[in-house]
Design an enzyme around this catalytic site. Structure first.
Site, PDB file in Angstrom:
ATOM      1  N   TYR A   8      34.729  41.286  42.048  1.00 30.36           N
ATOM      2  CA  TYR A   8      34.989  41.339  40.010  1.00 30.36           C
ATOM      3  C   TYR A   8      33.107  41.070  39.669  1.00 30.36           C
ATOM      4  O   TYR A   8      33.345  41.649  38.954  1.00 30.36           O
ATOM      5  CB  TYR A   8      35.697  40.011  40.168  1.00 30.36           C
ATOM      6  CG  TYR A   8      36.220  39.854  38.832  1.00 30.36           C
ATOM      7  CD1 TYR A   8      36.263  40.544  37.123  1.00 30.36           C
ATOM      8  CD2 TYR A   8      35.489  38.259  38.704  1.00 30.36           C
ATOM      9  CE1 TYR A   8      35.683  39.680  36.253  1.00 30.36           C
ATOM     10  CE2 TYR A   8      35.122  37.530  37.612  1.00 30.36           C
ATOM     11  CZ  TYR A   8      35.741  38.509  35.980  1.00 30.36           C
ATOM     12  OH  TYR A   8      35.394  38.034  35.081  1.00 30.36           O
ATOM     13  N   SER A  26      31.446  44.024  39.685  1.00 33.89           N
ATOM     14  CA  SER A  26      31.768  44.747  38.274  1.00 33.89           C
ATOM     15  C   SER A  26      31.561  44.566  37.068  1.00 33.89           C
ATOM     16  O   SER A  26      30.920  45.197  36.363  1.00 33.89           O
ATOM     17  CB  SER A  26      33.084  45.425  39.081  1.00 33.89           C
ATOM     18  OG  SER A  26      34.373  44.434  38.303  1.00 33.89           O
ATOM     19  N   LYS A  27      31.311  43.338  36.878  1.00 33.64           N
ATOM     20  CA  LYS A  27      31.623  42.343  35.589  1.00 33.64           C
ATOM     21  C   LYS A  27      29.944  42.937  35.102  1.00 33.64           C
ATOM     22  O   LYS A  27      28.891  42.988  34.222  1.00 33.64           O
ATOM     23  CB  LYS A  27      31.879  40.815  35.582  1.00 33.64           C
ATOM     24  CG  LYS A  27      33.349  41.472  35.184  1.00 33.64           C
ATOM     25  CD  LYS A  27      33.789  42.086  34.113  1.00 33.64           C
ATOM     26  CE  LYS A  27      33.169  41.158  32.701  1.00 33.64           C
ATOM     27  NZ  LYS A  27      33.762  41.955  31.524  1.00 33.64           N
ATOM     28  N   THR A  53      30.812  36.788  32.033  1.00 33.20           N
ATOM     29  CA  THR A  53      31.765  35.633  32.917  1.00 33.20           C
ATOM     30  C   THR A  53      30.039  35.716  33.329  1.00 33.20           C
ATOM     31  O   THR A  53      29.560  35.932  33.221  1.00 33.20           O
ATOM     32  CB  THR A  53      32.615  36.266  34.068  1.00 33.20           C
ATOM     33  OG1 THR A  53      32.562  35.466  34.902  1.00 33.20           O
ATOM     34  CG2 THR A  53      32.250  37.668  34.169  1.00 33.20           C
ATOM     35  N   ASP A  54      30.036  34.403  33.805  1.00 30.97           N
ATOM     36  CA  ASP A  54      29.026  33.315  34.300  1.00 30.97           C
ATOM     37  C   ASP A  54      29.055  33.892  35.647  1.00 30.97           C
ATOM     38  O   ASP A  54      28.365  33.845  36.317  1.00 30.97           O
ATOM     39  CB  ASP A  54      28.905  31.227  34.325  1.00 30.97           C
ATOM     40  CG  ASP A  54      30.440  31.551  34.985  1.00 30.97           C
ATOM     41  OD1 ASP A  54      31.246  31.879  35.223  1.00 30.97           O
ATOM     42  OD2 ASP A  54      30.198  30.146  34.629  1.00 30.97           O
ATOM     43  N   GLU A  55      30.102  34.796  36.764  1.00 33.95           N
ATOM     44  CA  GLU A  55      29.812  34.577  37.802  1.00 33.95           C
ATOM     45  C   GLU A  55      29.188  35.307  38.047  1.00 33.95           C
ATOM     46  O   GLU A  55      28.543  35.979  39.397  1.00 33.95           O
ATOM     47  CB  GLU A  55      31.677  35.331  38.438  1.00 33.95           C
ATOM     48  CG  GLU A  55      32.586  34.093  38.119  1.00 33.95           C
ATOM     49  CD  GLU A  55      33.872  34.582  38.801  1.00 33.95           C
ATOM     50  OE1 GLU A  55      33.817  35.062  39.152  1.00 33.95           O
ATOM     51  OE2 GLU A  55      34.537  33.781  37.819  1.00 33.95           O
TER      52      GLU A  55
HETATM   53  P1  NAD Z   1      43.119  39.096  31.583  1.00 34.65           P
HETATM   54  O1  NAD Z   1      43.564  39.509  32.660  1.00 34.65           O
HETATM   55  O2  NAD Z   1      44.302  38.147  31.357  1.00 34.65           O
HETATM   56  O3  NAD Z   1      43.490  40.463  30.683  1.00 34.65           O
HETATM   57  C1  NAD Z   1      42.525  41.538  30.757  1.00 34.65           C
HETATM   58  C2  NAD Z   1      43.445  42.533  29.709  1.00 34.65           C
HETATM   59  O4  NAD Z   1      42.896  43.747  29.708  1.00 34.65           O
HETATM   60  C3  NAD Z   1      44.455  42.559  29.775  1.00 34.65           C
HETATM   61  O5  NAD Z   1      45.545  42.999  28.517  1.00 34.65           O
HETATM   62  C4  NAD Z   1      45.015  44.142  30.442  1.00 34.65           C
HETATM   63  O6  NAD Z   1      46.296  44.669  30.225  1.00 34.65           O
HETATM   64  C5  NAD Z   1      43.429  44.429  29.873  1.00 34.65           C
HETATM   65  N1  NAD Z   1      43.567  45.666  30.381  1.00 34.65           N
HETATM   66  C6  NAD Z   1      43.192  45.858  31.778  1.00 34.65           C
HETATM   67  N2  NAD Z   1      42.704  46.527  32.453  1.00 34.65           N
HETATM   68  C7  NAD Z   1      42.511  47.886  31.250  1.00 34.65           C
HETATM   69  C8  NAD Z   1      42.331  49.136  31.197  1.00 34.65           C
HETATM   70  N3  NAD Z   1      42.124  50.168  32.303  1.00 34.65           N
HETATM   71  N4  NAD Z   1      41.938  49.797  29.977  1.00 34.65           N
HETATM   72  C9  NAD Z   1      42.980  48.826  28.708  1.00 34.65           C
HETATM   73  N5  NAD Z   1      42.892  47.780  29.255  1.00 34.65           N
HETATM   74  C10 NAD Z   1      43.257  47.286  30.069  1.00 34.65           C
HETATM   75  O7  NAD Z   1      41.848  38.860  30.941  1.00 34.65           O
HETATM   76  P2  NAD Z   1      41.308  37.651  30.725  1.00 34.65           P
HETATM   77  O8  NAD Z   1      40.806  36.352  31.250  1.00 34.65           O
HETATM   78  O9  NAD Z   1      41.455  37.479  29.573  1.00 34.65           O
HETATM   79  O10 NAD Z   1      39.877  38.424  30.601  1.00 34.65           O
HETATM   80  C11 NAD Z   1      39.277  39.010  29.147  1.00 34.65           C
HETATM   81  C12 NAD Z   1      37.803  39.222  29.669  1.00 34.65           C
HETATM   82  O11 NAD Z   1      36.629  37.933  29.337  1.00 34.65           O
HETATM   83  C13 NAD Z   1      37.365  40.079  31.136  1.00 34.65           C
HETATM   84  O12 NAD Z   1      36.376  41.200  30.951  1.00 34.65           O
HETATM   85  C14 NAD Z   1      36.666  38.878  31.674  1.00 34.65           C
HETATM   86  O13 NAD Z   1      35.647  39.506  32.738  1.00 34.65           O
HETATM   87  C15 NAD Z   1      35.755  37.505  31.048  1.00 34.65           C
HETATM   88  N6  NAD Z   1      35.785  36.682  31.398  1.00 34.65           N
HETATM   89  C16 NAD Z   1      37.002  35.794  31.446  1.00 34.65           C
HETATM   90  C17 NAD Z   1      36.837  34.191  31.818  1.00 34.65           C
HETATM   91  C18 NAD Z   1      38.066  33.429  32.623  1.00 34.65           C
HETATM   92  O14 NAD Z   1      37.768  32.478  32.702  1.00 34.65           O
HETATM   93  N7  NAD Z   1      39.335  34.246  32.133  1.00 34.65           N
HETATM   94  C19 NAD Z   1      35.886  33.871  31.557  1.00 34.65           C
HETATM   95  C20 NAD Z   1      35.084  34.235  31.752  1.00 34.65           C
HETATM   96  C21 NAD Z   1      34.881  35.273  31.214  1.00 34.65           C
END
Ligand code: NAD
Length: 358
Positions: free
Chosen positions: A164, A167-168, A139-141
């Site tokens: 969050y 940790s990322k 993430t950009d965060e």
């Molecule tokens: P989300 O919360 O919708 O999905 C996370 C998924 O990970 C879920 O299916 C969950 O069941 C699974 N998960 C969580 N803990 C787990 C574990 N211990 N073991 C196995 N599976 C596990 O998240 P998202 O919004 O789809 O984001 C996905 C990734 O993209 C993340 O790494 C997030 O940091 C990154 N990201 C998200 C955004 C955003 O705007 N949503 C932007 C940039 C990056």
């Protein structure tokens, strides 16, 4: 992305918001096997994969990424050529209430996935090894909060400010270390805020939609001036596929569409779309917007400079913001049942992220 029919792509977190969009794309666009590794936390739902889960190329591993033995077995079984690592705890508000899970999944879990990927990568033949990639989706965060001007680039120093993002950030450092120290073919991507179908209705855009439709208060944190740089989820998926096919190992790619919006403006825009698509006899949805107590440590502004990704990978977002937001609102109107299923027993409408305040 054009892997050959012998290829396996493994997607951790494939039952979540972005992961499920990626899996839908992979299943429709190439003939390799797509393996989802997901523990189905409150954020992961097989209902989000209903259209693809019966496809012969789809496989599901119900595995927690903090379970080293199970993760190792997955990598030994499938020996993937491409790994997209998305599994994470992803909600800033939840990280404020319960940081331990974020440390466990995002840091320890990523370490375990990297170790398993390294073990599997080391034993494949040299030719195949050269075609492998481990794409760490972040993430950009991790870059912290911007002032009114400027944008994050690949060289911006890390300055995370929430449990969050911290940790990322730690997981990004681990991923890069596994490349530089052990040679694992890691690529890190840092993307701005995503929106689109199948996003859990505890994140900002679906919260606005669902609260308005239920005629609850539409909550906007603080003064509503905080700015996010929004990207339609399918454009993120396009970029990830470009990274898989053309990205350079060891590189970092920033992904964003330069759609900066204040939170208050997003809330108003969504309410205006709802007024048009589902007018209410009780009055405009805009009247339901209320400013509520701010998120502790709320980052002010994020903005991505995606020049490198655009130039090197020839990637461009294909969706305009206004059309994509409208499509997203329409999707939530048409999929209220999905929302009820994934929020069943959950805290819909409850305030998260203030639980540990003194
Ligand atoms: P989300 O919360 O919708 O999905 C996370 C998924 O990970 C879920 O299916 C969950 O069941 C699974 N998960 C969580 N803990 C787990 C574990 N211990 N073991 C196995 N599976 C596990 O998240 P998202 O919004 O789809 O984001 C996905 C990734 O993209 C993340 O790494 C997030 O940091 C990154 N990201 C998200 C955004 C955003 O705007 N949503 C932007 C940039 C990056």
């Amino acid at each position: 992305m054009t892997p050959s029919h012998r290829d396996t792509v493994l997607v951790t977190g494939g039952a979540g918001f972005i992961g499920s969009a990626l899996v839908r794309r992979l299943i429709e666009s190439f003939d390799g096997r797509v393996v989802v590794v997901d523990s189905l936390t409150y954020a992961g739902h097989l209902e989000s994969l209903e259209g693809v889960s019966r496809h012969p190329n789809f496989a599901f591993e119900h595995v927690d990424i903090t379970d080293a033995k199970a993760v190792r077995t997955c990598f030994e079984t499938w020996s993937p050529r491409i790994v997209f690592h998305l599994a994470a705890e992803s909600h800033v508000d939840r990280s404020i209430d319960s940081p331990a899970t974020f440390v466990e999944t995002n840091i320890v879990g990523t370490y375990i996935v990297l170790e398993a990927a390294l073990g599997a990568w080391r034993i494949v033949g040299t030719d195949r090894r050269a075609r492998c990639k481990f794409i760490h989706v972040s993430t950009d965060e991790v870059f912290g909060s911007l002032g009114p001007r400027g944008a994050f680039t690949e060289t911006t120093a890390y300055a995370p400010r929430s449990p969050y993002s911290a940790s990322k950030a730690a997981s990004d450092h681990l991923a890069r270390a596994w490349h530089h120290t052990y040679g694992l073919p890691v690529i890190v991507t840092n993307c701005s805020n995503n929106f689109g179908p199948y996003q859990l209705p505890e994140k900002f855009i679906p919260v606005v939609i669902r609260s308005a439709l239920s005629r609850r208060v539409v909550p906007v944190y603080g003064t509503g001036e905080n700015i996010r740089d929004w990207l339609y989820v399918n454009d993120h998926v396009d970029a990830l596929c470009r990274v898989a096919s053309a990205g350079e190992v060891g590189q970092t790619y920033l992904i964003g569409a330069s759609n900066e919006r204040r939170n208050i403006d997003i809330a108003r825009e969504i309410c205006a779309i709802l007024d048009e698509l589902r007018p209410s006899a009780d009055g405009s949805y805009i009247d339901l917007i209320e400013y509520v107590e701010d998120r502790p440590g709320h980052d002010m502004r994020y903005a991505i400079d995606a020049t490198v990704t655009r130039d090197e990978l020839d990637w461009r977002p294909a969706h305009g913001f206004a059309d994509a937001l409208r499509e997203t609102v329409s999707w939530y109107l048409a999929n209220e049942e999905w929302c009820s299923v994934v929020m069943a027993g959950g805290p819909e409408g409850e305030r998260l992220g203030t639980g540990r305040q003194a």
